[in-house]
Motif scaffolding. Structure first.
Motif, mmCIF file in Angstrom:
data_model
loop_
_atom_site.group_PDB
_atom_site.id
_atom_site.type_symbol
_atom_site.label_atom_id
_atom_site.label_comp_id
_atom_site.label_asym_id
_atom_site.label_seq_id
_atom_site.Cartn_x
_atom_site.Cartn_y
_atom_site.Cartn_z
ATOM 1 N N SER A 149 0.839 -1.198 0.000
ATOM 2 C CA SER A 149 0.000 0.000 0.000
ATOM 3 C C SER A 149 0.877 1.253 0.000
ATOM 4 O O SER A 149 0.532 2.264 -0.618
ATOM 5 N N GLU A 150 2.027 1.172 0.646
ATOM 6 C CA GLU A 150 2.943 2.322 0.640
ATOM 7 C C GLU A 150 3.591 2.466 -0.734
ATOM 8 O O GLU A 150 3.729 3.568 -1.255
ATOM 9 N N VAL A 156 -5.683 1.375 2.826
ATOM 10 C CA VAL A 156 -6.014 0.045 3.330
ATOM 11 C C VAL A 156 -7.228 0.149 4.246
ATOM 12 O O VAL A 156 -7.188 0.801 5.291
ATOM 13 N N ILE A 157 -8.330 -0.467 3.803
ATOM 14 C CA ILE A 157 -9.561 -0.511 4.604
ATOM 15 C C ILE A 157 -9.739 -1.963 5.038
ATOM 16 O O ILE A 157 -10.042 -2.821 4.215
ATOM 17 N N GLN A 158 -9.506 -2.225 6.298
ATOM 18 C CA GLN A 158 -9.605 -3.610 6.753
ATOM 19 C C GLN A 158 -11.052 -3.984 7.038
ATOM 20 O O GLN A 158 -11.748 -3.254 7.731
ATOM 21 N N ASP A 159 -11.467 -5.122 6.525
ATOM 22 C CA ASP A 159 -12.743 -5.688 6.934
ATOM 23 C C ASP A 159 -12.442 -6.620 8.105
ATOM 24 O O ASP A 159 -12.037 -7.767 7.926
ATOM 25 N N SER A 160 -12.581 -6.054 9.313
ATOM 26 C CA SER A 160 -12.275 -6.803 10.543
ATOM 27 C C SER A 160 -13.553 -7.325 11.189
ATOM 28 O O SER A 160 -13.563 -7.657 12.379
ATOM 29 N N CYS A 161 -14.635 -7.373 10.412
ATOM 30 C CA CYS A 161 -15.947 -7.728 10.962
ATOM 31 C C CYS A 161 -15.940 -9.079 11.680
ATOM 32 O O CYS A 161 -16.678 -9.288 12.636
ATOM 33 N N GLY A 177 -3.702 -0.581 9.394
ATOM 34 C CA GLY A 177 -4.205 -0.017 8.137
ATOM 35 C C GLY A 177 -4.665 1.413 8.336
ATOM 36 O O GLY A 177 -4.478 2.007 9.403
ATOM 37 N N ASP A 178 -5.268 1.983 7.297
ATOM 38 C CA ASP A 178 -5.772 3.353 7.408
ATOM 39 C C ASP A 178 -7.096 3.374 8.149
ATOM 40 O O ASP A 178 -7.349 4.259 8.954
ATOM 41 N N LEU A 179 -7.933 2.387 7.842
ATOM 42 C CA LEU A 179 -9.257 2.307 8.457
ATOM 43 C C LEU A 179 -9.566 0.837 8.734
ATOM 44 O O LEU A 179 -9.145 -0.041 7.979
ATOM 45 N N SER A 180 -10.287 0.586 9.807
ATOM 46 C CA SER A 180 -10.663 -0.786 10.117
ATOM 47 C C SER A 180 -12.140 -0.821 10.472
ATOM 48 O O SER A 180 -12.635 0.029 11.211
ATOM 49 N N CYS A 181 -12.852 -1.800 9.908
ATOM 50 C CA CYS A 181 -14.306 -1.859 10.077
ATOM 51 C C CYS A 181 -14.714 -3.062 10.917
ATOM 52 O O CYS A 181 -14.284 -4.179 10.648
ATOM 53 N N LEU A 182 -15.551 -2.795 11.919
ATOM 54 C CA LEU A 182 -16.070 -3.869 12.764
ATOM 55 C C LEU A 182 -17.577 -3.972 12.607
ATOM 56 O O LEU A 182 -18.251 -2.972 12.352
ATOM 57 N N SER A 183 -18.080 -5.188 12.792
ATOM 58 C CA SER A 183 -19.521 -5.410 12.840
ATOM 59 C C SER A 183 -19.867 -5.903 14.241
ATOM 60 O O SER A 183 -19.140 -6.701 14.814
ATOM 61 N N PHE A 184 -20.978 -5.410 14.759
ATOM 62 C CA PHE A 184 -21.472 -5.909 16.056
ATOM 63 C C PHE A 184 -22.733 -6.744 15.857
ATOM 64 O O PHE A 184 -23.564 -6.858 16.758
ATOM 65 N N TYR A 185 -22.879 -7.290 14.679
ATOM 66 C CA TYR A 185 -23.972 -8.234 14.413
ATOM 67 C C TYR A 185 -23.958 -9.269 15.551
ATOM 68 O O TYR A 185 -22.876 -9.686 15.994
ATOM 69 N N PRO A 186 -25.133 -9.656 16.055
ATOM 70 C CA PRO A 186 -25.184 -10.448 17.291
ATOM 71 C C PRO A 186 -24.253 -11.666 17.378
ATOM 72 O O PRO A 186 -23.757 -11.985 18.458
#
Ligand SMILES: *Cc1c(COP(=O)(O)O)cnc(C)c1O
Length: 368
Positions: A149-150, A156-161, A177-186
């Motif tokens: 990425s550099e 870099v958008i991490q899908d950390s769900c 990464g630049d951004l990291s995404c979490l899900s709190f789906y049950p």
């Protein structure tokens, strides 16, 4: 009624935390502040600490976390985003929702993760971002992702769900990464009692844009500087998740202990067990094994009251929704693996008897 072990059992977790959860919910109900209040602030601060990041922004879902991250990074029509074909549909849906073009690289058939060695060949002058997915709770090689990425100036958008609490080289994945995404789906490792998600970043500009976009582009009450979304984390969910966050480390350790036991006790069977790495921490959102007989194994275990799931029956480029744009693509590894990867119950509250029973029944299946 015989034995019943569901693939996931949220009720057991809820029962254990009943008093703490009742108290948290009552607090919000009586306070009457249901959107964007103290609970969000407190939970966001706790998440910043837990992930060693500067900004934690609660949103409506993991899917929205991905969409808002892409938007904040300025990605849209004409841009390409590299990702994996073996993940939950939302990863690619987010790329398409912002009008960008998903570019798939094939997977490593032993870990089911994006084959990082093929990433470089997928980069074009239009590539703007990479979305690595820490599938089933196992982090991607983030050092290599970062190097590339550099080199090519990609976000870099991490899908950390599926990977709440996971680490790479001893550090929370969010710090890589630049951004990291979490899900709190049950059913996720850190799950609420409804939908929820979060974006974690160290980038102040991204954080500011996401905060603006998640509330209709509002910079002052009834003043809008952008066309945004309504994507907030409810106060009740934030209060519930604050309670649950305190248990995440213990739960992940229990998942890891269950996984180690399965890996030991299922050794020698004609199935591919999860790979083991020294440089990263697998948090076992799912315990997935690969066998050509996945469907038959699923039916057999079902008969004995054991819930399983096939993750995933199709690779993403094989999905109907992508038929028009991705049907010409061939990704041999992802296609070969699809339909053969089956998840066993691994949730933290699984008892010793239940684990022994699962091992017995799996061994029994392969004995005939
Ligand atoms: C669950 C999940 C999502 C979507 O999260 P939601 O909160 O359900 O929107 C995205 N990507 C992956 C890999 C997931 O497992």
């Amino acid at each position: 009624m015989g034995i019943l072990i569901p693939l996931m059992d949220i009720k057991r977790q809820q029962e254990k935390l009943k008093n703490e959860l009742d108290e948290a919910i009552k607090r919000v109900m009586m306070c009457g502040e249901f959107i964007a209040g103290q609970e969000n602030q407190r939970f966001e601060e706790k998440m910043q600490q837990a992930t060693s990041t500067k900004y934690a922004i609660g949103v409506n879902s993991g899917t929205d976390a991905l969409i808002l991250s892409l938007k904040a990074a300025g990605i849209g029509p004409g841009d390409e985003v590299i990702t994996t074909p073996y993940t939950f549909f939302a990863t690619v849906e987010a790329i398409l929702q912002v009008g960008a073009r998903p570019v798939f690289v094939d997977i490593d058939p032993s870990s089911y993760l994006m084959e990082v060695s093929q990433l470089e060949a997928a980069v074009t002058s239009k590539t703007k971002a990479i979305i690595p997915v820490h599938l089933f709770g196992l982090p991607v090689n983030l050092a290599e992702i970062r190097r590339l990425s550099e080199l090519y100036d990609l976000v870099v958008i991490q899908d950390s769900c599926q990977a709440a609490g996971a680490t790479f080289q001893g550090r929370p994945v969010e710090t890589w990464g630049d951004l990291s995404c979490l899900s709190f789906y049950p059913t996720k490792n850190l799950g609420g009692c409804g939908d929820g998600g979060m974006i974690l970043t160290n980038n102040a500009a991204y954080a500011k844009t996401i905060r603006l976009l998640k509330t209709h582009g509002t910079y002052k009450k009834y003043h809008h500087s952008a066309v945004g979304y309504n994507s907030r984390l409810d106060e009740i969910q934030a209060a519930i998740l604050s309670v649950k966050l305190d248990h995440l480390k213990t739960w992940n350790a229990e998942r890891q202990r269950n996984a180690q036991q399965f890996i030991r006790e299922l050794a020698g069977l004609p199935l591919q067990l999860p790979p083991q790495f020294n440089d990263r921490e697998h948090v076992y959102h799912l315990f997935v094994v690969k066998t050509e007989r996945a469907e038959a194994l699923k039916a057999y275990l079902q008969k004995y009251g054991i819930g399983t799931g096939i993750y995933y029956p199709l690779a993403l480029h094989q999905q109907k929704a992508l038929e028009n744009q991705q049907s010409h693509i061939v990704l041999p590894q992802a296609e070969a693996v699809a339909g053969q990867t089956i998840a066993f119950p691994i949730f933290p509250e699984l008892t010793d008897n239940e684990k022994a029973y699962i091992v017995d029944k799996v061994r029994e299946f392969f004995s005939h």
